[in-house]
Design a protein around this motif. Structure first.
Motif, PDB file in Angstrom:
ATOM      1  N   GLY A  64      -8.183   3.426 -15.922  1.00 20.91           N
ATOM      2  CA  GLY A  64      -7.912   2.581 -14.765  1.00 20.91           C
ATOM      3  C   GLY A  64      -8.445   3.182 -13.473  1.00 20.91           C
ATOM      4  N   GLY A  65      -8.253   2.438 -12.379  1.00 24.12           N
ATOM      5  CA  GLY A  65      -8.813   2.850 -11.093  1.00 24.12           C
ATOM      6  C   GLY A  65      -7.836   3.494 -10.151  1.00 24.12           C
ATOM      7  N   SER A  66      -6.590   3.712 -10.586  1.00 20.68           N
ATOM      8  CA  SER A  66      -5.586   4.361  -9.753  1.00 20.68           C
ATOM      9  C   SER A  66      -5.086   5.624 -10.441  1.00 20.68           C
ATOM     10  CB  SER A  66      -4.408   3.417  -9.489  1.00 20.68           C
ATOM     11  OG  SER A  66      -3.396   4.060  -8.750  1.00 20.68           O
ATOM     12  N   ARG A  67      -5.029   6.690  -9.692  1.00 22.31           N
ATOM     13  CA  ARG A  67      -4.676   7.983 -10.283  1.00 22.31           C
ATOM     14  C   ARG A  67      -3.225   8.037 -10.742  1.00 22.31           C
ATOM     15  NH1 ARG A  67      -5.506  13.034  -6.422  1.00 22.31           N
ATOM     16  NH2 ARG A  67      -7.568  12.054  -6.342  1.00 22.31           N
ATOM     17  N   TYR A  68      -2.360   7.269 -10.112  1.00 23.52           N
ATOM     18  CA  TYR A  68      -0.921   7.406 -10.382  1.00 23.52           C
ATOM     19  C   TYR A  68      -0.315   6.165 -11.046  1.00 23.52           C
ATOM     20  CZ  TYR A  68      -1.671  11.122  -6.965  1.00 23.52           C
ATOM     21  OH  TYR A  68      -2.160  12.236  -6.306  1.00 23.52           O
ATOM     22  N   GLN A  69      -1.125   5.197 -11.405  1.00 27.27           N
ATOM     23  CA  GLN A  69      -0.620   3.944 -11.951  1.00 27.27           C
ATOM     24  C   GLN A  69       0.096   4.140 -13.280  1.00 27.27           C
ATOM     25  OE1 GLN A  69       0.241   0.806 -11.167  1.00 27.27           O
ATOM     26  NE2 GLN A  69      -1.746  -0.221 -11.158  1.00 27.27           N
ATOM     27  N   VAL A  70       1.302   3.583 -13.381  1.00 26.37           N
ATOM     28  CA  VAL A  70       2.051   3.566 -14.630  1.00 26.37           C
ATOM     29  C   VAL A  70       2.074   2.128 -15.136  1.00 26.37           C
ATOM     30  CG1 VAL A  70       4.243   4.037 -15.767  1.00 26.37           C
ATOM     31  CG2 VAL A  70       3.484   5.491 -13.873  1.00 26.37           C
ATOM     32  N   ALA A  71       1.483   1.901 -16.280  1.00 22.06           N
ATOM     33  CA  ALA A  71       1.400   0.550 -16.841  1.00 22.06           C
ATOM     34  C   ALA A  71       2.362   0.405 -18.004  1.00 22.06           C
ATOM     35  CB  ALA A  71      -0.023   0.242 -17.291  1.00 22.06           C
ATOM     36  N   LEU A 263      -1.314  -4.825  -6.819  1.00 24.61           N
ATOM     37  CA  LEU A 263      -0.249  -4.592  -5.849  1.00 24.61           C
ATOM     38  C   LEU A 263       0.368  -3.218  -6.067  1.00 24.61           C
ATOM     39  CD1 LEU A 263       1.656  -8.016  -5.681  1.00 24.61           C
ATOM     40  CD2 LEU A 263       0.276  -6.959  -3.895  1.00 24.61           C
ATOM     41  N   SER A 264       0.567  -2.855  -7.314  1.00 19.69           N
ATOM     42  CA  SER A 264       1.110  -1.538  -7.640  1.00 19.69           C
ATOM     43  C   SER A 264       0.165  -0.432  -7.189  1.00 19.69           C
ATOM     44  CB  SER A 264       1.367  -1.435  -9.148  1.00 19.69           C
ATOM     45  OG  SER A 264       1.874  -0.168  -9.484  1.00 19.69           O
ATOM     46  N   ALA A 265      -1.145  -0.645  -7.389  1.00 20.28           N
ATOM     47  CA  ALA A 265      -2.134   0.351  -6.963  1.00 20.28           C
ATOM     48  C   ALA A 265      -2.144   0.501  -5.441  1.00 20.28           C
ATOM     49  CB  ALA A 265      -3.521  -0.048  -7.464  1.00 20.28           C
ATOM     50  N   VAL A 266      -1.963  -0.615  -4.732  1.00 18.90           N
ATOM     51  CA  VAL A 266      -1.903  -0.566  -3.272  1.00 18.90           C
ATOM     52  C   VAL A 266      -0.677   0.222  -2.818  1.00 18.90           C
ATOM     53  CG1 VAL A 266      -1.559  -1.957  -1.191  1.00 18.90           C
ATOM     54  CG2 VAL A 266      -3.217  -2.678  -2.910  1.00 18.90           C
ATOM     55  N   VAL A 267       0.458   0.005  -3.490  1.00 19.22           N
ATOM     56  CA  VAL A 267       1.669   0.773  -3.178  1.00 19.22           C
ATOM     57  C   VAL A 267       1.424   2.262  -3.399  1.00 19.22           C
ATOM     58  CG1 VAL A 267       4.045   1.220  -3.905  1.00 19.22           C
ATOM     59  CG2 VAL A 267       3.246  -1.130  -3.653  1.00 19.22           C
ATOM     60  N   ALA A 268       0.747   2.585  -4.503  1.00 17.36           N
ATOM     61  CA  ALA A 268       0.435   3.991  -4.789  1.00 17.36           C
ATOM     62  C   ALA A 268      -0.466   4.589  -3.710  1.00 17.36           C
ATOM     63  CB  ALA A 268      -0.237   4.104  -6.161  1.00 17.36           C
ATOM     64  N   ASP A 269      -1.425   3.813  -3.245  1.00 17.29           N
ATOM     65  CA  ASP A 269      -2.296   4.287  -2.163  1.00 17.29           C
ATOM     66  C   ASP A 269      -1.494   4.582  -0.901  1.00 17.29           C
ATOM     67  OD1 ASP A 269      -4.442   3.996  -3.833  1.00 17.29           O
ATOM     68  OD2 ASP A 269      -5.163   2.125  -2.945  1.00 17.29           O
ATOM     69  N   GLY A 270      -0.542   3.708  -0.599  1.00 16.58           N
ATOM     70  CA  GLY A 270       0.265   3.901   0.594  1.00 16.58           C
ATOM     71  C   GLY A 270       1.149   5.131   0.520  1.00 16.58           C
ATOM     72  N   LEU A 271       1.611   5.468  -0.686  1.00 14.32           N
ATOM     73  CA  LEU A 271       2.492   6.629  -0.855  1.00 14.32           C
ATOM     74  C   LEU A 271       1.727   7.942  -0.900  1.00 14.32           C
ATOM     75  CD1 LEU A 271       4.984   5.205  -3.541  1.00 14.32           C
ATOM     76  CD2 LEU A 271       5.447   5.613  -1.110  1.00 14.32           C
ATOM     77  N   THR A 272       0.467   7.885  -1.286  1.00 12.03           N
ATOM     78  CA  THR A 272      -0.299   9.126  -1.492  1.00 12.03           C
ATOM     79  C   THR A 272      -1.474   9.303  -0.547  1.00 12.03           C
ATOM     80  OG1 THR A 272      -1.709   8.043  -3.152  1.00 12.03           O
ATOM     81  CG2 THR A 272       0.310   9.125  -3.940  1.00 12.03           C
ATOM     82  N   THR A 274      -4.321   7.870  -1.003  1.00 13.66           N
ATOM     83  CA  THR A 274      -5.538   7.775  -1.806  1.00 13.66           C
ATOM     84  C   THR A 274      -6.070   6.345  -1.758  1.00 13.66           C
ATOM     85  OG1 THR A 274      -4.215   7.325  -3.786  1.00 13.66           O
ATOM     86  CG2 THR A 274      -4.803   9.629  -3.346  1.00 13.66           C
ATOM     87  N   HIS A 275      -7.204   6.110  -2.426  1.00 12.21           N
ATOM     88  CA  HIS A 275      -7.796   4.777  -2.491  1.00 12.21           C
ATOM     89  C   HIS A 275      -8.168   4.464  -3.933  1.00 12.21           C
ATOM     90  CE1 HIS A 275      -8.045   4.359   1.883  1.00 12.21           C
ATOM     91  NE2 HIS A 275      -8.469   5.607   1.919  1.00 12.21           N
ATOM     92  N   HIS A 276      -7.623   3.395  -4.465  1.00 16.09           N
ATOM     93  CA  HIS A 276      -7.920   3.046  -5.849  1.00 16.09           C
ATOM     94  C   HIS A 276      -9.195   2.215  -5.925  1.00 16.09           C
ATOM     95  CE1 HIS A 276      -6.107  -0.774  -4.559  1.00 16.09           C
ATOM     96  NE2 HIS A 276      -6.701  -1.341  -5.601  1.00 16.09           N
ATOM     97  N   ASN A 277      -9.744   2.126  -7.132  1.00 10.87           N
ATOM     98  CA  ASN A 277     -10.911   1.294  -7.410  1.00 10.87           C
ATOM     99  C   ASN A 277     -10.416   0.021  -8.097  1.00 10.87           C
ATOM    100  OD1 ASN A 277     -13.184   0.090  -8.756  1.00 10.87           O
ATOM    101  ND2 ASN A 277     -14.292   2.010  -8.525  1.00 10.87           N
ATOM    102  N   SER A 278     -10.440  -1.090  -7.362  1.00  7.59           N
ATOM    103  CA  SER A 278      -9.849  -2.335  -7.865  1.00  7.59           C
ATOM    104  C   SER A 278     -10.518  -2.818  -9.144  1.00  7.59           C
ATOM    105  CB  SER A 278      -9.940  -3.425  -6.797  1.00  7.59           C
ATOM    106  OG  SER A 278      -9.228  -3.069  -5.652  1.00  7.59           O
ATOM    107  N   ASN A 279     -11.830  -2.806  -9.179  1.00  5.41           N
ATOM    108  CA  ASN A 279     -12.542  -3.318 -10.352  1.00  5.41           C
ATOM    109  C   ASN A 279     -12.339  -2.427 -11.572  1.00  5.41           C
ATOM    110  OD1 ASN A 279     -13.740  -5.616  -9.052  1.00  5.41           O
ATOM    111  ND2 ASN A 279     -15.101  -4.203  -8.001  1.00  5.41           N
ATOM    112  N   ARG A 280     -12.328  -1.122 -11.351  1.00  2.17           N
ATOM    113  CA  ARG A 280     -12.060  -0.219 -12.464  1.00  2.17           C
ATOM    114  C   ARG A 280     -10.628  -0.393 -12.970  1.00  2.17           C
ATOM    115  NH1 ARG A 280     -12.443   6.456 -12.553  1.00  2.17           N
ATOM    116  NH2 ARG A 280     -11.557   6.686 -14.650  1.00  2.17           N
ATOM    117  N   GLU A 281      -9.716  -0.678 -12.053  1.00  3.18           N
ATOM    118  CA  GLU A 281      -8.333  -0.911 -12.464  1.00  3.18           C
ATOM    119  C   GLU A 281      -8.239  -2.147 -13.362  1.00  3.18           C
ATOM    120  OE1 GLU A 281      -4.302  -0.378 -12.907  1.00  3.18           O
ATOM    121  OE2 GLU A 281      -5.803   0.990 -12.089  1.00  3.18           O
ATOM    122  N   LEU A 282      -8.958  -3.187 -13.019  1.00  2.00           N
ATOM    123  CA  LEU A 282      -8.969  -4.383 -13.863  1.00  2.00           C
ATOM    124  C   LEU A 282      -9.573  -4.086 -15.231  1.00  2.00           C
ATOM    125  CD1 LEU A 282     -10.011  -7.214 -11.359  1.00  2.00           C
ATOM    126  CD2 LEU A 282      -7.727  -6.634 -12.184  1.00  2.00           C
TER     127      LEU A 282
END
Length: 570
Positions: A64-71, A263-272, A274-282
């Motif tokens: 995925g495109g977010s370092r901290y995403q929990v799916a 939305l979860s990746a955006v929340v993670a960016d706000g807490l850390t 960092t910047h996630h990669n939206s397309n890679r996350e998809l």
């Protein structure tokens, strides 16, 4: 080469592993009960949720495109998954999940990750609150231990079932549920770092097992327990007919999954920071949802609460999520027989609290208080989610939002007649009576401001044609404030140009931006106006116009003789 591999590994073990281990164990402890609860509420077996948690967490973390995403399975999916199970059956849910994974991968390859961010807040809050209501209502029967109910897609029919069968209330189940709920609500006060849902499940299960083991429905009695082995890989039986049948549910799962995960990746960016990669996350979410059904798992997406917990627990890398998945796997293998003792009444408060937390009631109330058009979109999306279904709610919500957007954009389009002043500035003349004092009978200048697209094209035509009260020799269209033009806007501009040219009036344009210029060149309108009739600035167009007007008429003009002609000063 060997040293190059070992050095990063050694550095990870010394600097990051301890942080990831602590975060992974914390997330794993939270994920396990939620995985079973979400699966049961979605019409699946508890092990299906566990398999989903393990596979989704690993694949999304690694690809995925977010370092901290929990799916994993989430509450947002419960109504739509339950609807699919009730309508098409569990086997077809697996196919719909697989198809949703393909759709997510396509969305990622087409760079659609950024587009999901433009879904308005009123729509997301509306359907999220509606989902929360459905989840809460769906757990009332388990909370009170009601029996004999038939599950329906309709919210009203489910409420009717509850009212009809409320006389079957089980006091032992109700007591178990209240114990679990009380523990969940009080644990954060005394043990803020311990998951209240886990403590509530364990304590209420122990009490029920010791004092009234045969008086409540448990996971074992309802589903035959949880397998303590690994699932077997089996490819779903996909046919063309099933693809056509399940394409719309799959699309709904994909869209909701994309929204939730980003939305979860955006929340993670706000807490850390960092910047996630939206397309890679998809792409990561799509890959996970293609693999999960092969092992009997249900669709998954990014989980905002678990992602935030992962970050707050000190996660340093994406491997913390992999550790959480390994923990869930080992726990399932070791404790599966004991998990079967958990009463369904203990699961109900867990999901009720989840539904309350995900409802975003404060945001809902704040939008509703504004009493704007967005409020209407919010309420319509909410009520459609509750009383119809999520697919209809999202489709209607987005359609209404698009219509409101078009309306607002059309209101931005402004067409005004302007004249130059003695200091070489163009000024708007709103008062038509005052216009006769300043205007030139041979040259008219119009300033066009706003996007010239299908929503504003008709208003643009009417504004231009209604403002021209006479037939000048030359009309200058000031286009510098028109950022974009679509084919409908071009067509209306073409009709205006043709109508004006039929009267023998010359059309000049100034300040044309790049996109409208390309559009006009492709359609031939640029050539129709004439290449020498385009100017970078309005002053250049005025100078050209002064060279091509009737000088004889100017000699008899009273404004020129009275030194009131501002064009003559240029």
């Amino acid at each position: 080469m060997t040293r190059a591999i070992r050095v990063p590994l050694k550095r990870y073990l010394t600097r990051f592993f301890k942080k990831d281990l602590l975060a992974g164990l914390t997330v794993g402890v939270i994920s396990l009960p939620l995985a079973m609860a979400f699966a049961i509420a979605s019409g699946a077996n508890p092990e299906n949720g566990i398999y989903t948690t393990i596979i989704a967490a690993c694949l999304v973390a690694l690809f995925g495109g977010s370092r901290y995403q929990v799916a994993g399975p989430t509450g947002a999916f419960i109504p739509i998954l339950l609807s699919i199970v009730l309508t098409y059956g569990f086997d077809n849910l697996l196919i719909a999940g697989f198809l949703s994974g393909i759709i997510l991968v396509i969305m990622g390859l087409l760079d659609m990750g950024s587009l999901i961010k433009f879904i308005p807040r009123s729509v997301t809050i509306g359907f999220t609150a509606g989902i929360a209501v459905n989840i809460f209502a769906g757990q009332i029967s388990n909370f009170f231990g009601l029996t004999g109910l038939e599950r329906h897609e309709s919210f009203l029919l489910n409420m009717q079932e509850i009212m009809t069968h409320f006389d079957t209330i089980n006091l032992y189940s109700t007591l178990t549920a209240f114990i679990c709920l009380a523990v969940i609500l009080t644990t954060p006060r005394f043990l803020p770092k311990v998951p209240g849902s886990l403590v509530g499940l364990i304590l209420s299960t122990i009490i029920a097992t010791l004092f009234f083991p045969n008086d409540v429905i448990t996971i074992a009695s309802a589903f035959g327990g949880i397998p303590s082995g690994l699932p077997h890989m089996q490819f779903p039986d996909i046919t063309l007919d099933k693809i056509q049948l399940l394409l719309q549910p799959a699309l709904t799962i994909a869209i909701l999954g994309a929204i939730e995960s980003l939305l979860s990746a955006v929340v993670a960016d706000g807490l850390t920071g960092t910047h996630h990669n939206s397309n890679r996350e998809l792409l990561g979410q799509g890959l996970a949802n293609m693999v999960i059904p092969l092992f009997g798992g249900i669709p998954a997406t990014g989980a905002i609460a678990r992602t935030a917990t992962n970050i707050k627990s000190g996660a340093a890398t994406r491997y913390s999520v992999v550790i959480s998945a390994v923990f869930v796997l080992l726990t399932m293998l070791a404790l599966a027989p004991y998990a079967g003792l958990i009463p369904l009444a203990s699961m109900a408060p867990v999901l009720m609290v989840v539904s309350y937390n995900m409802s975003q009631h404060q945001a809902f109330i704040s939008i509703a208080k504004v009493k704007s058009l967005s409020t209407g979109v919010l309420l319509i999306t909410f009520f459609l989610t509750v009383f119809a279904n999520l697919t209809v709610a999202v489709e209607i919500g987005l359609l209404l939002t698009m219509m409101l957007f078009v309306k607002r954009m059309s209101e931005i389009m402004v067409v005004t007649q302007v004249v130059p002043d003695h200091e070489n500035h163009l000024i708007d003349i709103a008062d038509q009576n005052a216009l006769h004092t300043y205007d030139c009978s041979q040259i008219s200048i119009f300033s066009i401001e706003g996007p010239l697209f299908f929503g504003a094209a008709q208003m643009f035509s009417e504004s231009i044609m209604s403002t021209i009260h006479y037939d000048p020799k030359i009309i200058i269209l000031r286009m510098s404030r028109v950022p974009i033009m679509d084919i409908t806007g071009e067509n209306h501009l073409r009709m205006i140009v043709e109508n004006i040219q039929k009267k023998g009036i010359t059309v000049l344009m100034s300040g044309l931006n790049e996109q409208p210029e390309k559009k006009m060149k492709k359609t031939g309108l640029y050539a129709q106006v004439g290449q020498d009739h385009f100017f970078p600035h309005t002053n250049h167009a005025i100078a050209y116009a002064l060279e091509h007007i009737n000088k004889t008429h100017c000699s008899t003009c009273q404004k020129l003789n009275g030194n009131e002609c501002v064009l003559d000063k240029k």
